[in-house]
Write a protein that holds these residues in place. Structure first.
Motif, PDB file in Angstrom:
ATOM      1  N   PHE A  67       0.819  -1.213   0.000  1.00  9.25           N
ATOM      2  CA  PHE A  67       0.000   0.000   0.000  1.00  9.25           C
ATOM      3  C   PHE A  67       0.849   1.256   0.000  1.00  9.25           C
ATOM      4  CE2 PHE A  67      -3.247   2.945   1.149  1.00  9.25           C
ATOM      5  CZ  PHE A  67      -2.747   3.725   2.180  1.00  9.25           C
ATOM      6  N   SER A  68       1.909   1.270   0.804  1.00  4.19           N
ATOM      7  CA  SER A  68       2.653   2.501   1.032  1.00  4.19           C
ATOM      8  C   SER A  68       3.371   3.026  -0.208  1.00  4.19           C
ATOM      9  CB  SER A  68       3.662   2.300   2.165  1.00  4.19           C
ATOM     10  OG  SER A  68       4.611   1.320   1.813  1.00  4.19           O
ATOM     11  N   ILE A  69       3.572   2.196  -1.216  1.00  4.06           N
ATOM     12  CA  ILE A  69       4.321   2.673  -2.384  1.00  4.06           C
ATOM     13  C   ILE A  69       3.445   3.440  -3.363  1.00  4.06           C
ATOM     14  CG2 ILE A  69       5.861   0.688  -2.183  1.00  4.06           C
ATOM     15  CD1 ILE A  69       4.630  -0.354  -4.805  1.00  4.06           C
ATOM     16  N   TYR A  70       2.137   3.388  -3.182  1.00  2.32           N
ATOM     17  CA  TYR A  70       1.229   4.018  -4.128  1.00  2.32           C
ATOM     18  C   TYR A  70       0.762   5.388  -3.667  1.00  2.32           C
ATOM     19  CZ  TYR A  70       0.926  -0.410  -6.568  1.00  2.32           C
ATOM     20  OH  TYR A  70       1.230  -1.538  -7.276  1.00  2.32           O
ATOM     21  N   ALA A  71       0.762   6.325  -4.604  1.00  2.00           N
ATOM     22  CA  ALA A  71       0.017   7.546  -4.363  1.00  2.00           C
ATOM     23  C   ALA A  71      -1.461   7.181  -4.325  1.00  2.00           C
ATOM     24  CB  ALA A  71       0.281   8.560  -5.469  1.00  2.00           C
ATOM     25  N   MET A  72      -2.183   7.810  -3.427  1.00  2.00           N
ATOM     26  CA  MET A  72      -3.604   7.511  -3.255  1.00  2.00           C
ATOM     27  C   MET A  72      -4.427   8.759  -3.507  1.00  2.00           C
ATOM     28  SD  MET A  72      -3.712   4.291  -2.558  1.00  2.00           S
ATOM     29  CE  MET A  72      -5.422   4.097  -2.028  1.00  2.00           C
ATOM     30  N   GLY A  73      -5.669   8.544  -3.860  1.00  2.00           N
ATOM     31  CA  GLY A  73      -6.542   9.675  -4.129  1.00  2.00           C
ATOM     32  C   GLY A  73      -7.949   9.431  -3.650  1.00  2.00           C
ATOM     33  N   TRP A  74      -8.649  10.518  -3.409  1.00  2.00           N
ATOM     34  CA  TRP A  74     -10.089  10.473  -3.191  1.00  2.00           C
ATOM     35  C   TRP A  74     -10.771  10.993  -4.452  1.00  2.00           C
ATOM     36  CZ3 TRP A  74     -12.972   8.250   0.484  1.00  2.00           C
ATOM     37  CH2 TRP A  74     -12.353   7.880   1.681  1.00  2.00           C
ATOM     38  N   TYR A  75     -11.725  10.229  -4.919  1.00  2.00           N
ATOM     39  CA  TYR A  75     -12.489  10.564  -6.107  1.00  2.00           C
ATOM     40  C   TYR A  75     -13.947  10.734  -5.692  1.00  2.00           C
ATOM     41  CZ  TYR A  75      -8.415   8.502  -8.442  1.00  2.00           C
ATOM     42  OH  TYR A  75      -7.143   8.204  -8.869  1.00  2.00           O
ATOM     43  N   ARG A  76     -14.707  11.419  -6.521  1.00  2.00           N
ATOM     44  CA  ARG A  76     -16.138  11.506  -6.266  1.00  2.00           C
ATOM     45  C   ARG A  76     -16.902  11.464  -7.582  1.00  2.00           C
ATOM     46  NH1 ARG A  76     -16.669  17.778  -4.060  1.00  2.00           N
ATOM     47  NH2 ARG A  76     -16.359  18.830  -6.086  1.00  2.00           N
ATOM     48  N   GLN A  77     -18.117  10.974  -7.481  1.00  2.00           N
ATOM     49  CA  GLN A  77     -18.992  10.920  -8.654  1.00  2.00           C
ATOM     50  C   GLN A  77     -20.380  11.369  -8.249  1.00  2.00           C
ATOM     51  OE1 GLN A  77     -19.210   7.114 -10.687  1.00  2.00           O
ATOM     52  NE2 GLN A  77     -19.756   8.136 -12.600  1.00  2.00           N
ATOM     53  N   ALA A  78     -20.789  12.473  -8.833  1.00  2.00           N
ATOM     54  CA  ALA A  78     -22.133  12.991  -8.606  1.00  2.00           C
ATOM     55  C   ALA A  78     -23.074  12.410  -9.659  1.00  2.00           C
ATOM     56  CB  ALA A  78     -22.119  14.508  -8.681  1.00  2.00           C
ATOM     57  N   PRO A  79     -24.363  12.371  -9.378  1.00  5.30           N
ATOM     58  CA  PRO A  79     -25.324  11.826 -10.349  1.00  5.30           C
ATOM     59  C   PRO A  79     -25.203  12.511 -11.704  1.00  5.30           C
ATOM     60  CG  PRO A  79     -26.385  12.167  -8.243  1.00  5.30           C
ATOM     61  CD  PRO A  79     -25.025  12.775  -8.128  1.00  5.30           C
ATOM     62  N   GLY A  80     -25.082  11.706 -12.749  1.00  7.20           N
ATOM     63  CA  GLY A  80     -25.016  12.235 -14.100  1.00  7.20           C
ATOM     64  C   GLY A  80     -23.683  12.823 -14.488  1.00  7.20           C
ATOM     65  N   LYS A  81     -22.682  12.697 -13.613  1.00  4.25           N
ATOM     66  CA  LYS A  81     -21.363  13.272 -13.906  1.00  4.25           C
ATOM     67  C   LYS A  81     -20.294  12.189 -13.873  1.00  4.25           C
ATOM     68  CE  LYS A  81     -22.282  17.938 -12.231  1.00  4.25           C
ATOM     69  NZ  LYS A  81     -21.770  19.049 -11.373  1.00  4.25           N
ATOM     70  N   GLN A  82     -19.167  12.498 -14.495  1.00  3.29           N
ATOM     71  CA  GLN A  82     -18.047  11.567 -14.471  1.00  3.29           C
ATOM     72  C   GLN A  82     -17.350  11.601 -13.124  1.00  3.29           C
ATOM     73  OE1 GLN A  82     -15.496  12.514 -17.859  1.00  3.29           O
ATOM     74  NE2 GLN A  82     -16.490  10.896 -19.038  1.00  3.29           N
ATOM     75  N   ARG A  83     -16.717  10.514 -12.794  1.00  4.30           N
ATOM     76  CA  ARG A  83     -15.924  10.450 -11.572  1.00  4.30           C
ATOM     77  C   ARG A  83     -14.727  11.391 -11.725  1.00  4.30           C
ATOM     78  NH1 ARG A  83     -16.139   4.924  -8.945  1.00  4.30           N
ATOM     79  NH2 ARG A  83     -15.940   4.296 -11.128  1.00  4.30           N
ATOM     80  N   GLU A  84     -14.440  12.132 -10.662  1.00  2.27           N
ATOM     81  CA  GLU A  84     -13.344  13.085 -10.705  1.00  2.27           C
ATOM     82  C   GLU A  84     -12.455  12.917  -9.484  1.00  2.27           C
ATOM     83  OE1 GLU A  84     -14.425  17.203 -10.286  1.00  2.27           O
ATOM     84  OE2 GLU A  84     -15.947  16.791  -8.756  1.00  2.27           O
ATOM     85  N   LEU A  85     -11.175  13.212  -9.673  1.00  2.83           N
ATOM     86  CA  LEU A  85     -10.216  13.197  -8.577  1.00  2.83           C
ATOM     87  C   LEU A  85     -10.310  14.519  -7.834  1.00  2.83           C
ATOM     88  CD1 LEU A  85      -7.701  11.831  -7.197  1.00  2.83           C
ATOM     89  CD2 LEU A  85      -6.314  13.090  -8.858  1.00  2.83           C
ATOM     90  N   VAL A  86     -10.498  14.462  -6.517  1.00  2.00           N
ATOM     91  CA  VAL A  86     -10.596  15.699  -5.744  1.00  2.00           C
ATOM     92  C   VAL A  86      -9.381  15.939  -4.862  1.00  2.00           C
ATOM     93  CG1 VAL A  86     -13.110  15.744  -5.783  1.00  2.00           C
ATOM     94  CG2 VAL A  86     -11.949  14.611  -3.889  1.00  2.00           C
ATOM     95  N   ALA A  87      -8.687  14.885  -4.461  1.00  2.00           N
ATOM     96  CA  ALA A  87      -7.524  15.066  -3.597  1.00  2.00           C
ATOM     97  C   ALA A  87      -6.597  13.877  -3.778  1.00  2.00           C
ATOM     98  CB  ALA A  87      -7.938  15.187  -2.137  1.00  2.00           C
ATOM     99  N   ALA A  88      -5.298  14.134  -3.711  1.00  2.00           N
ATOM    100  CA  ALA A  88      -4.315  13.071  -3.888  1.00  2.00           C
ATOM    101  C   ALA A  88      -3.171  13.263  -2.915  1.00  2.00           C
ATOM    102  CB  ALA A  88      -3.796  13.067  -5.321  1.00  2.00           C
ATOM    103  N   ILE A  89      -2.577  12.143  -2.507  1.00  2.00           N
ATOM    104  CA  ILE A  89      -1.440  12.188  -1.604  1.00  2.00           C
ATOM    105  C   ILE A  89      -0.432  11.151  -2.052  1.00  2.00           C
ATOM    106  CG2 ILE A  89      -2.587  10.629   0.057  1.00  2.00           C
ATOM    107  CD1 ILE A  89      -1.112  12.276   2.275  1.00  2.00           C
ATOM    108  N   ALA A  90       0.811  11.584  -2.185  1.00  2.00           N
ATOM    109  CA  ALA A  90       1.862  10.679  -2.616  1.00  2.00           C
ATOM    110  C   ALA A  90       2.364   9.852  -1.438  1.00  2.00           C
ATOM    111  CB  ALA A  90       3.012  11.483  -3.221  1.00  2.00           C
ATOM    112  N   GLY A  91       3.184   8.869  -1.761  1.00  2.00           N
ATOM    113  CA  GLY A  91       3.740   8.026  -0.708  1.00  2.00           C
ATOM    114  C   GLY A  91       4.555   8.795   0.301  1.00  2.00           C
ATOM    115  N   ARG A  92       5.164   9.904  -0.168  1.00  2.46           N
ATOM    116  CA  ARG A  92       5.940  10.756   0.731  1.00  2.46           C
ATOM    117  C   ARG A  92       5.138  11.939   1.228  1.00  2.46           C
ATOM    118  NH1 ARG A  92      11.320   9.863   1.287  1.00  2.46           N
ATOM    119  NH2 ARG A  92      12.231   8.271  -0.042  1.00  2.46           N
TER     120      ARG A  92
END
Length: 119
Positions: free
Chosen positions: A29-54
């Motif tokens: 797990f720790s080697i991957y940058a991670m992100g929070w995504y969101r999808q509202a009704p009728g819209k594409q999923r979008e990245l809202v926040a990301a954090i790298a391994g460091r």
């Protein structure tokens, strides 16, 4: 078998706060940058926040200054603190790698957690 389990969503009034959590499985797990995504009704999923391994972070302009992403590699957890919530933040929120579906998470999305901002 990898898993990403999101929790912490709910109904909140405009201006309120929520803290989302994502529990990850997998020994690397720790080697991957991670992100929070969101999808509202009728819209594409979008990245809202990301954090790298460091721990460097990036935010979508729409949430900058209101949301904070963090991670605890020892616990394999990713968090999203959401403050000053707006109705337009209403969506299903997911965590995943950034970019999404890397490595062992290929083809995988968790069930997400619903955030509804409404008076």
């Amino acid at each position: 078998q990898v898993q990403l389990v999101e929790s912490g969503g709910g109904l909140v009034q405009p201006g309120g706060s929520l803290r989302l959590s994502c529990a990850a499985s997998g020994s690397i797990f720790s080697i991957y940058a991670m992100g929070w995504y969101r999808q509202a009704p009728g819209k594409q999923r979008e990245l809202v926040a990301a954090i790298a391994g460091r721990f460097s972070t990036n935010y979508a302009d729409s949430v900058k200054g209101r949301f904070t992403i963090s991670r605890d590699n020892a616990k394999k957890m990713v968090y999203l603190q959401m403050n000053s919530l707006k109705p337009e933040d209403t969506a299903v929120y997911y965590c995943n790698t950034n970019p999404a579906q890397l490595g062992p998470f290929a083809g995988y999305w968790g069930q997400g957690t619903q955030v509804t901002v409404s008076s």
